[in-house]
Design a protein around this motif. Structure first.
Motif, PDB file in Angstrom:
ATOM      1  N   ALA A  91      11.447 -13.141   3.924  1.00  0.00           N
ATOM      2  CA  ALA A  91      12.452 -13.655   2.987  1.00  0.00           C
ATOM      3  C   ALA A  91      11.860 -14.211   1.703  1.00  0.00           C
ATOM      4  CB  ALA A  91      13.298 -14.730   3.676  1.00  0.00           C
ATOM      5  N   LEU A  92      10.570 -14.542   1.693  1.00  0.00           N
ATOM      6  CA  LEU A  92       9.958 -15.132   0.498  1.00  0.00           C
ATOM      7  C   LEU A  92       9.353 -14.093  -0.428  1.00  0.00           C
ATOM      8  CD1 LEU A  92       9.964 -18.179  -0.081  1.00  0.00           C
ATOM      9  CD2 LEU A  92      10.323 -17.668   2.336  1.00  0.00           C
ATOM     10  N   ILE A  93       9.471 -12.823  -0.105  1.00  0.00           N
ATOM     11  CA  ILE A  93       8.916 -11.782  -0.966  1.00  0.00           C
ATOM     12  C   ILE A  93       9.712 -11.603  -2.264  1.00  0.00           C
ATOM     13  CG2 ILE A  93       8.501  -9.287  -1.151  1.00  0.00           C
ATOM     14  CD1 ILE A  93       7.641  -9.265   1.733  1.00  0.00           C
ATOM     15  N   PRO A  94      11.050 -11.618  -2.237  1.00  0.00           N
ATOM     16  CA  PRO A  94      11.809 -11.230  -3.445  1.00  0.00           C
ATOM     17  C   PRO A  94      11.547 -12.045  -4.697  1.00  0.00           C
ATOM     18  CG  PRO A  94      13.217 -11.114  -1.525  1.00  0.00           C
ATOM     19  CD  PRO A  94      11.937 -11.758  -1.068  1.00  0.00           C
ATOM     20  N   LEU A  95      11.661 -13.380  -4.648  1.00  0.00           N
ATOM     21  CA  LEU A  95      11.603 -14.158  -5.888  1.00  0.00           C
ATOM     22  C   LEU A  95      10.245 -14.112  -6.588  1.00  0.00           C
ATOM     23  CD1 LEU A  95      13.869 -17.257  -5.170  1.00  0.00           C
ATOM     24  CD2 LEU A  95      14.318 -15.296  -6.651  1.00  0.00           C
ATOM     25  N   PRO A  96       9.109 -14.276  -5.897  1.00  0.00           N
ATOM     26  CA  PRO A  96       7.840 -14.128  -6.622  1.00  0.00           C
ATOM     27  C   PRO A  96       7.632 -12.726  -7.173  1.00  0.00           C
ATOM     28  CG  PRO A  96       7.449 -14.458  -4.271  1.00  0.00           C
ATOM     29  CD  PRO A  96       8.887 -14.747  -4.516  1.00  0.00           C
ATOM     30  N   ARG A 120       0.808  -1.214   0.000  1.00  0.00           N
ATOM     31  CA  ARG A 120       0.000   0.000   0.000  1.00  0.00           C
ATOM     32  C   ARG A 120       0.846   1.272   0.000  1.00  0.00           C
ATOM     33  NH1 ARG A 120      -4.446  -1.789   4.643  1.00  0.00           N
ATOM     34  NH2 ARG A 120      -5.226  -3.658   3.558  1.00  0.00           N
ATOM     35  N   CYS A 121       2.096   1.147   0.411  1.00  0.00           N
ATOM     36  CA  CYS A 121       2.915   2.356   0.535  1.00  0.00           C
ATOM     37  C   CYS A 121       4.259   2.283  -0.181  1.00  0.00           C
ATOM     38  CB  CYS A 121       3.138   2.696   2.010  1.00  0.00           C
ATOM     39  SG  CYS A 121       3.798   1.332   2.997  1.00  0.00           S
ATOM     40  N   VAL A 122       4.656   1.124  -0.716  1.00  0.00           N
ATOM     41  CA  VAL A 122       5.936   1.013  -1.408  1.00  0.00           C
ATOM     42  C   VAL A 122       5.741   0.281  -2.738  1.00  0.00           C
ATOM     43  CG1 VAL A 122       7.231   0.996   0.767  1.00  0.00           C
ATOM     44  CG2 VAL A 122       6.580  -1.176  -0.301  1.00  0.00           C
ATOM     45  N   SER A 123       6.744   0.399  -3.604  1.00  0.00           N
ATOM     46  CA  SER A 123       6.697  -0.255  -4.910  1.00  0.00           C
ATOM     47  C   SER A 123       7.171  -1.697  -4.805  1.00  0.00           C
ATOM     48  CB  SER A 123       7.583   0.505  -5.900  1.00  0.00           C
ATOM     49  OG  SER A 123       8.947   0.418  -5.497  1.00  0.00           O
ATOM     50  N   ASP A 124       7.018  -2.446  -5.922  1.00  0.00           N
ATOM     51  CA  ASP A 124       7.490  -3.825  -5.957  1.00  0.00           C
ATOM     52  C   ASP A 124       8.999  -3.909  -5.749  1.00  0.00           C
ATOM     53  OD1 ASP A 124       4.991  -4.858  -6.306  1.00  0.00           O
ATOM     54  OD2 ASP A 124       5.180  -5.212  -8.450  1.00  0.00           O
ATOM     55  N   VAL A 125       9.740  -2.931  -6.298  1.00  0.00           N
ATOM     56  CA  VAL A 125      11.195  -2.925  -6.152  1.00  0.00           C
ATOM     57  C   VAL A 125      11.580  -2.787  -4.680  1.00  0.00           C
ATOM     58  CG1 VAL A 125      13.297  -1.639  -6.693  1.00  0.00           C
ATOM     59  CG2 VAL A 125      11.605  -2.039  -8.477  1.00  0.00           C
ATOM     60  N   THR A 126      10.903  -1.905  -3.966  1.00  0.00           N
ATOM     61  CA  THR A 126      11.177  -1.740  -2.539  1.00  0.00           C
ATOM     62  C   THR A 126      10.800  -2.990  -1.763  1.00  0.00           C
ATOM     63  OG1 THR A 126      10.718   0.623  -2.772  1.00  0.00           O
ATOM     64  CG2 THR A 126      10.792  -0.250  -0.542  1.00  0.00           C
ATOM     65  N   LEU A 127       9.718  -3.649  -2.176  1.00  0.00           N
ATOM     66  CA  LEU A 127       9.339  -4.910  -1.544  1.00  0.00           C
ATOM     67  C   LEU A 127      10.466  -5.944  -1.638  1.00  0.00           C
ATOM     68  CD1 LEU A 127       5.623  -5.664  -2.548  1.00  0.00           C
ATOM     69  CD2 LEU A 127       6.550  -5.455  -0.239  1.00  0.00           C
ATOM     70  N   ILE A 128      11.086  -6.018  -2.796  1.00  0.00           N
ATOM     71  CA  ILE A 128      12.187  -6.965  -2.982  1.00  0.00           C
ATOM     72  C   ILE A 128      13.330  -6.647  -2.032  1.00  0.00           C
ATOM     73  CG2 ILE A 128      13.925  -7.796  -4.610  1.00  0.00           C
ATOM     74  CD1 ILE A 128      11.901  -7.277  -6.852  1.00  0.00           C
ATOM     75  N   LEU A 129      13.669  -5.373  -1.903  1.00  0.00           N
ATOM     76  CA  LEU A 129      14.759  -4.965  -1.015  1.00  0.00           C
ATOM     77  C   LEU A 129      14.437  -5.306   0.444  1.00  0.00           C
ATOM     78  CD1 LEU A 129      15.706  -1.506  -2.560  1.00  0.00           C
ATOM     79  CD2 LEU A 129      16.994  -3.647  -2.711  1.00  0.00           C
ATOM     80  N   ILE A 130      13.204  -5.114   0.846  1.00  0.00           N
ATOM     81  CA  ILE A 130      12.802  -5.447   2.222  1.00  0.00           C
ATOM     82  C   ILE A 130      13.000  -6.938   2.483  1.00  0.00           C
ATOM     83  CG2 ILE A 130      10.818  -5.623   3.784  1.00  0.00           C
ATOM     84  CD1 ILE A 130       9.771  -3.026   2.546  1.00  0.00           C
ATOM     85  N   GLY A 131      12.574  -7.765   1.532  1.00  0.00           N
ATOM     86  CA  GLY A 131      12.738  -9.208   1.695  1.00  0.00           C
ATOM     87  C   GLY A 131      14.192  -9.625   1.757  1.00  0.00           C
ATOM     88  N   MET A 132      15.036  -9.014   0.933  1.00  0.00           N
ATOM     89  CA  MET A 132      16.461  -9.361   0.931  1.00  0.00           C
ATOM     90  C   MET A 132      17.135  -8.962   2.241  1.00  0.00           C
ATOM     91  SD  MET A 132      17.663  -8.509  -2.959  1.00  0.00           S
ATOM     92  CE  MET A 132      17.261  -9.617  -4.313  1.00  0.00           C
ATOM     93  N   ILE A 133      16.784  -7.793   2.758  1.00  0.00           N
ATOM     94  CA  ILE A 133      17.347  -7.354   4.037  1.00  0.00           C
ATOM     95  C   ILE A 133      16.921  -8.309   5.152  1.00  0.00           C
ATOM     96  CG2 ILE A 133      17.255  -5.532   5.788  1.00  0.00           C
ATOM     97  CD1 ILE A 133      16.993  -3.522   3.490  1.00  0.00           C
ATOM     98  N   SER A 134      15.667  -8.718   5.123  1.00  0.00           N
ATOM     99  CA  SER A 134      15.146  -9.640   6.135  1.00  0.00           C
ATOM    100  C   SER A 134      15.930 -10.953   6.141  1.00  0.00           C
ATOM    101  CB  SER A 134      13.658  -9.907   5.881  1.00  0.00           C
ATOM    102  OG  SER A 134      13.163 -10.901   6.745  1.00  0.00           O
TER     103      SER A 134
END
Length: 442
Positions: free
Chosen positions: A344-349, A303-317
């Motif tokens: 951690a499962l957010i990035p690849l999908p 709701r507040c970030v893009s898909d690219v930011t979602l990937i970064l959050i998952g990788m940091i996690s």
């Protein structure tokens, strides 16, 4: 009337891909626990360090076969799928899973050498294995969803996959111990696993509905945001760079996750954790619980970030959690470390979703399959590398491989950061001039 509506809804659900994913993953999670414990039993007479080396060597060979063999079959199945036979990349691998489960059941019942599973891995790979199955599932999901909601739908399927794995892992340790005087440990578990794989094959063959895409839709090419207008040639060049960056990020992150999980299963069996089969099942369940937390995290952050930011959050996690895994000495520390990898499962999908938006519908299946194949080629390097590194550091720092995994996850953030930077840049004057030139010609 209410009962009739409920029946219609239930009948509609069995035609969707989610029940297939649930049945297949339930069977696979049971199989994974059974295989680990059968391998451990066959190495029971060795010392702990020798047992760890024997088990890691077995899994290195087994996983290399599973990773290498599907390459050509998966490509062929992807091409068949893109020509209209969308069920083929799903149904054929399910046959391989069924045969592999039956083979392990025979190993237990007939006391065959554990090396028989290498032949079973060859058969599984020849059928395309997970390398063909999962892109086939994701292709069906892509065809049945709009570009704007595609990553959300993919994460929902990943959630069903994770919940099924969670339930299967929680039950697997207890069911493995069920036996009678005439059969040994694991027989009941593998019988249930065989039944689940058979049901998933029947559902995929007879009940699964596939959305038919018209030729006009196949020619369309849904793109990333900020590329809704302009010449197709310009889009092609921009998308090619994005595809390369997405592939690079997937390779680095996939190697990080795959290498760590490759070792984690045998890491918890040795001292100081020294888990039994029930604890192994609970540990696997903790890993599958991440599918749920990743899905909820993706819903909240979207709701507040893009898909690219979602990937970064998952990788940091994942990078954070797997780094602390290298310091684990007790069970509660293991679960604390696992809790840090909750996204951690957010990035690849999400990477798959972005990739599917870079190509036309007629190339969606082959693109996702090529990504899976690239990850398999990467596995040919990181599986033996992580295995040998673990064996050489077993005496002084067995968690060192998890530190290396954390570093790879951090490196995977760089290509995604470049994509974020590219998306934030305005269209250059050269691209604007090219756009005008094309407009004048028209």
């Amino acid at each position: 009337m209410t009962t009739w509506s409920w029946c219609q809804s239930a009948f509609g659900v069995v035609h969707r891909v989610e029940p297939l994913v649930v049945l297949q993953q339930l069977g696979t999670s049971l199989f994974d626990t059974a295989l680990l414990m059968v391998v451990k039993d066959r190495c029971a007479n060795a010392t702990e360090d020798d047992q760890q080396r024997a088990m890691s060597d077995f899994y290195m060979v087994y996983n290399l076969i599973v990773q290498l063999m599907p390459i050509v079959p998966a490509l062929l199945l992807a091409k068949v799928g893109d020509r209209g036979w969308r069920r083929a990349p799903v149904v054929v691998p399910l046959c391989g899973y069924l045969v592999s489960t039956v083979a392990l059941l025979q190993v237990v019942l007939l006391q065959l050498p554990i090396q028989v599973m290498f032949a079973a891995a060859v058969l599984l790979g020849t059928s395309g294995g997970f390398c063909a199955y999962w892109p086939g599932v994701m292709t069906l999901v892509s065809l049945g969803s709009e570009a704007e909601s595609r990553s959300k739908v993919m994460m929902r399927v990943e959630l069903m996959y994770g919940v099924a794995g969670l339930l299967g892992s929680l039950l697997s340790g207890h069911v493995f111990l069920l036996y009678s005087s005439s059969i040994g440990h694991g027989t009941v578990l593998l019988s249930v696993c065989t039944l689940l794989h058979l049901l998933s094959l029947i559902q995929a063959t007879m009940l699964l509905q596939v959305r038919q895409v018209s030729s006009e839709q196949e020619e369309s090419s849904p793109l990333l945001p900020h590329s809704n207008s302009g010449p197709p040639e310009m889009f092609s060049r921009k998308n090619t760079v994005n595809v390369i960056l997405l592939f690079s990020a997937a390779i680095l992150y996939g190697s990080s996750v795959g290498g760590a999980i490759e070792i984690l299963g045998i890491f918890v069996i040795k001292e100081p954790l020294h888990w039994n089969v029930t604890q192994v099942g609970y540990g696997n369940a903790a890993g599958f619980a991440i599918f749920l937390t990743s899905f909820l995290g993706a819903l909240a952050f979207r709701r507040c970030v893009s898909d690219v930011t979602l990937i970064l959050i998952g990788m940091i996690s994942f990078a954070t959690g797997i780094y602390f895994m290298s310091l684990v000495t007790t069970s509660y520390m293991f679960y604390l470390s696992r809790s840090l990898t909750l996204f951690a499962l957010i990035p690849l999908p999400t990477i798959r979703s972005l990739l599917s938006q870079q190509v036309s519908t007629s190339l969606c299946g082959i693109t996702l399959t090529v990504l899976q194949l690239v990850l398999r080629f990467a596995a040919l390097a990181y599986i033996p590398a992580f295995t040998k590194l673990y064996q050489r550091t077993l005496g002084w720092f067995p968690g060192f491989v998890f530190t290396i995994s954390s570093i790879l996850a951090v490196l995977g953030m760089f290509p995604i950061s470049v994509i974020a930077w590219r998306r934030s840049q305005p269209i250059s004057s050269e691209e604007t001039t090219e756009t005008r030139h094309v407009d004048e010609e028209e």
